[in-house]
Design an enzyme around this catalytic site. Structure first.
Site, PDB file in Angstrom:
ATOM      1  N   GLY A  43      74.203  46.023  -0.439  1.00  0.00           N
ATOM      2  CA  GLY A  43      75.052  46.989   0.238  1.00  0.00           C
ATOM      3  C   GLY A  43      74.574  48.418   0.141  1.00  0.00           C
ATOM      4  N   SER A 274      25.893  40.399 -17.071  1.00  0.00           N
ATOM      5  CA  SER A 274      25.647  40.779 -18.470  1.00  0.00           C
ATOM      6  C   SER A 274      24.312  41.487 -18.631  1.00  0.00           C
ATOM      7  CB  SER A 274      25.698  39.543 -19.369  1.00  0.00           C
ATOM      8  OG  SER A 274      26.987  38.977 -19.369  1.00  0.00           O
ATOM      9  N   ASN A 487      47.870  21.952 -15.077  1.00  0.00           N
ATOM     10  CA  ASN A 487      47.416  21.392 -16.359  1.00  0.00           C
ATOM     11  C   ASN A 487      48.523  21.360 -17.409  1.00  0.00           C
ATOM     12  OD1 ASN A 487      47.618  24.063 -17.157  1.00  0.00           O
ATOM     13  ND2 ASN A 487      45.423  24.386 -17.370  1.00  0.00           N
ATOM     14  N   GLU A 493      46.165  30.672 -23.473  1.00  0.00           N
ATOM     15  CA  GLU A 493      46.822  30.937 -24.751  1.00  0.00           C
ATOM     16  C   GLU A 493      46.801  29.690 -25.636  1.00  0.00           C
ATOM     17  OE1 GLU A 493      47.307  33.908 -25.148  1.00  0.00           O
ATOM     18  OE2 GLU A 493      47.426  34.664 -23.110  1.00  0.00           O
ATOM     19  N   ASP A 561      36.398  32.945 -19.705  1.00  0.00           N
ATOM     20  CA  ASP A 561      37.104  33.991 -20.445  1.00  0.00           C
ATOM     21  C   ASP A 561      37.717  33.459 -21.736  1.00  0.00           C
ATOM     22  OD1 ASP A 561      36.473  36.075 -18.766  1.00  0.00           O
ATOM     23  OD2 ASP A 561      38.294  35.903 -17.565  1.00  0.00           O
TER      24      ASP A 561
END
Length: 590
Positions: A43, A274, A487, A493, A561
Site C-alpha cells: 500500500g 597463477s 548434492n 563448508e 576453491d
C-alpha cells in the site's frame, strides 16, 4: 467523466494543471528509459505502482523483495541501463538488504524505491515504520527520504547521477517518499521539469603525462599483464584489445569483465592465471579493485610487479596497492590513448606466447574432463558433467557464445567459473559471495533479452534461497533454464568441516525433488541421475522453458576453491597458497 479523471490521475492530457508526485516519479523513470520495474506491491507504494502501470511500464512482480533487486542488478549489468526495484515499507525494505549489499559491493547502478508511512503519522507508531534510510545508508551511494513534493524531481535527478557514478563510485541508491507526499499535487510552476531530462555521463579524459608514463613502463617491461574488471565495461572491448596488441601484455579477465576479449585472442591466458600473477613485472588494472579475488594486490601474490591503476572511480584506483601511475579517467579513453602512444612499439610477446600455449593445453584438458569425469564413490554424477553436457550441445541447440550463463553456489560456483568458458555474457554473485542469485538473475536476463538462451547452473543450497521465483518466471514467461547440482549439502563448508575440524554438522541437506518443485509452479522439470541423460534433459528444458533440471550430484567432488582453502577462511588471504606466501613474506620481514 471517468476518462477525464483517469487522465488527471495519470498526469496526462491537456486538462492537467497540477500533477501528483507519483505521476512525476513515473514520468521521470520513463524519461530515463525505464520500461520495466521489478517489485512486490504494498500500500505504501501503490500510487507509483498505479502510475507506472497506467503509463505502460511493465511491472515484474516477484515473490521476495530481495529477488526484485537481484533482477534489477542483472538487468543493469547486462544492458548497461540503470534498473529499478520498488518495494513497500518496513519488511519490504528490510528484505532487500542482502541484495542491495551485493549490488553495492559489485558497484552496480540501480535505483530502489521504497515505501514510507505518511508524514502526519510520524512518531506515532504507524504501520511498517522503521528507519529505512539508516539501515541502507552504509550500503548505498545515497539513501534519502523525500518529504518536499516540489523537490522530488530534483532529488531523483541527483540520485540517478549518484547511482551511475557521475559523482563518485557507481552503485545502488535508495529513495523513499511518504505515501501522503506521493498523493500531493504539484503545480506546473513548481515541478522543476528540467530535471526530467536524462543527462549523458561525463567521460573524464586521461592526462597526457600519465599516458606517456604508462607507455614508458610498458616499453621497459618484459612481462606486462592487464587485468580487467567491471569498470572496463565502459568500453566494448575494442580499446582494450588495441592496447593488448600494442603492449604485448598477457590478459586476465574476471567474472566482472567476461567476454570483453575473446578467448581466441593471443593475450587471453586465463588458465595460466597463477603464473601470470606470480611472474608479471608490470600489472595494469583496468576498472578492477585489488580485492581478495586478486590477493589484495599483495607483493606476496604479485612479487615482481610494478603496478598501474586505470579507473573512472577512486574505489578501483587506490585500494590496497597504489600504482606507479594512477589514471582517473574513462577507461576506454585511457586505453586508446596509451595504445596510440605505443604505435611505434614492437612488443616482445615470447612470455605471453608461452602462457598461451599453457592456457590452451590446460583449457583443453579441463574441457575433456568435463566430458569424462567419473561418478563419485557414492555413484552420483560429478558436477563437471553438467558443463560437459552444455559443451556437447554447443553448435546444436545452443550457441554458448550467445547464451547468457549464470553460476551460483559455493563449490558449484568454483566448478562453474572453470566450466563456463565460451559465454560472452556471464553473471555470478561477484565479490560479495551472495548465494541465491541464480534464478532472479536469470529472470532479469531473460526479460532483457527474450531471444537469447539463459542458463543458470546453481547448487541446491543456493537454489533453495530463491526457489519460489520459478513462479515469477512462469507468470512472466521468462524463458530460463535452471540446472540444479543437487548434492544434498552445503558442500564447500562440509568439505572444510571434514578436512579441518573432523566433525560434519549443519551442512547436510535433504534429498529434495527440485524438479517436482518446478512442476508445482507450472514449469517444466526433470530429474537426472545418469550422466548419459544430461544432454537430453537439457535439450528438452531449452525447448520447454521456463524449466528446471535437477541433477543428482556427488558430495565427493571437491571444487578447486575447496582444495585451496576458501571455505577455511585463512588468516591473511582468501586461498591457502596465497596465505602461505603472505605468511612467508611477513616472516621474512621480522
Amino acid at each position: 467523466m471517468a476518462d477525464r479523471q483517469d487522465a488527471e490521475r495519470s498526469g496526462a492530457g491537456p486538462a492537467r494543471q497540477s500533477v501528483p508526485v507519483a505521476s512525476l516519479v513515473a514520468e521521470f523513470l520513463q524519461e530515463h528509459g525505464v520500461d520495466r520495474v521489478f517489485g512486490l506491491q504494498g500500500g505504501h507504494i501503490q500510487p507509483i505502482w498505479d502510475q507506472l502501470a497506467r503509463r505502460g511500464v511493465r511491472i515484474v512482480d516477484v515473490r521476495d523483495e530481495g529477488s526484485a533487486v537481484h533482477m534489477a542488478h542483472a538487468h543493469t549489468e547486462l544492458t548497461g541501463q540503470t534498473a529499478v526495484a520498488m518495494v513497500t515499507a518496513g519488511p519490504g525494505v528490510t528484505n532487500t538488504v542482502t541484495a542491495v549489499a551485493n549490488a553495492s559491493v559489485s558497484r552496480i547502478p540501480l535505483l530502489v524505491i521504497g515505501g514510507c508511512p505518511p508524514i502526519p503519522q510520524s512518531n506515532m507508531g504507524p504501520l511498517q515504520d522503521i528507519p529505512h534510510t539508516a539501515i541502507l545508508e552504509p550500503i548505498t551511494r545515497l539513501a534519502r527520504t523525500l518529504r518536499s513534493a516540489d523537490q522530488v524531481l530534483r532529488e531523483f535527478d541527483e540520485a540517478w547521477a549518484r547511482a551511475s557514478g557521475d559523482r563518485g563510485e557507481p552503485g545502488p541508491v535508495y529513495l523513499e517518499i511518504p505515501t501522503d507526499v506521493l498523493r500531493r499535487d504539484v503545480p506546473p510552476a513548481l515541478q522543476m521539469r528540467e530535471h526530467l531530462r536524462a543527462k549523458p555521463k561525463r567521460r573524464p579524459q586521461p592526462h597526457p603525462d600519465d599516458v606517456a608514463a604508462v607507455a614508458d613502463l610498458i616499453r621497459a617491461a618484459e612481462k606486462p599483464a592487464i587485468i580487467s574488471g567491471r569498470g572496463a565495461r565502459t568500453t566494448d572491448g575494442t580499446d582494450l584489445v588495441r592496447l593488448l596488441d600494442a603492449s604485448g601484455a598477457a590478459y586476465l579477465d574476471t567474472q566482472e569483465s567476461r567476454g570483453l576479449v575473446p578467448d581466441s585472442h593471443p593475450a587471453a591466458v586465463g588458465s595460466a592465471r597463477s603464473a601470470v600473477m606470480r611472474d608479471t613485472d608490470l600489472l595494469i588494472t583496468v576498472g578492477r579493485q585489488l580485492d581478495y579475488q586478486l590477493g589484495m594486490g599483495s607483493p606476496a601474490v604479485f612479487p615482481h610487479a610494478k603496478v598501474v591503476r586505470i579507473a573512472d572511480t577512486a574505489s578501483e584506483l587506490i585500494d590496497n596497492r597504489r600504482g606507479e601511475v594512477e589514471i582517473l579517467a574513462e577507461p576506454g579513453a585511457a586505453l586508446a590513448a596509451i595504445a596510440d602512444a605505443l604505435k611505434d612499439h614492437t612488443p616482445d610477446t615470447s612470455w605471453r606466447d608461452e602462457l598461451k600455449a599453457k592456457h590452451r593445453k590446460r583449457a583443453e584438458d579441463y574441457r575433456q574432463a568435463l566430458h569424462s569425469t567419473e561418478n563419485g564413490a557414492d555413484g552420483h554424477i560429478h558436477p563437471n558433467r553438467i558443463f560437459g553436457a552444455l559443451d556437447a550441445l554447443d553448435g546444436d541447440v545452443l550457441d554458448l557464445g550467445e547464451t547468457i550463463m549464470i553460476a551460483d553456489g559455493g563449490d558449484l560456483l568454483s566448478f562453474g567459473r572453470l566450466g563456463i568458458t565460451k559465454a560472452r555474457r556471464y553473471l555470478d554473485a561477484g565479490a560479495f559471495g551472495c548465494l541465491g542469485v541464480a534464478t532472479p538473475f536469470a529472470i532479469g536476463a531473460a526479460l532483457a533479452y527474450p531471444d537469447r538462451p539463459v542458463v543458470a547452473v546453481t547448487g541446491d543450497g543456493a537454489f533453495g534461497i530463491t526457489a519460489t521465483e520459478i513462479d515469477t518466471a512462469v507468470r512472466h514467461d521468462a524463458k530460463i533454464v535452471v540446472i540444479v547440482s543437487n548434492n544434498r549439502a552445503w558442500n564447500i563448508e562440509r568439505y572444510d568441516q571434514a578436512e579441518n575440524y573432523g566433525l560434519v554438522v549443519g551442512t547436510d541437506l535433504a534429498d529434495s525433488d527440485y524438479a517436482g518443485v518446478a512442476r508445482a509452479f507450472g514449469a517444466h522439470g526433470e530429474r537426472v541421475t545418469d550422466p548419459a541423460e544430461l544432454e537430453g534433459a537439457i535439450r528438452r528444458a531449452l525447448a520447454n522453458a521456463p524449466a528446471l533440471v535437477d541433477v543428482v550430484t556427488t558430495q565427493d567432488a571437491a571444487s578447486p576453491d575447496s582444495g585451496k582453502g576458501l571455505g577455511f577462511v585463512p588468516d591473511y588471504q582468501a586461498l591457502t597458497p596465497w596465505n602461505d606466501a603472505e605468511v612467508a613474506r611477513r616472516q621474512e620481514g621480522i
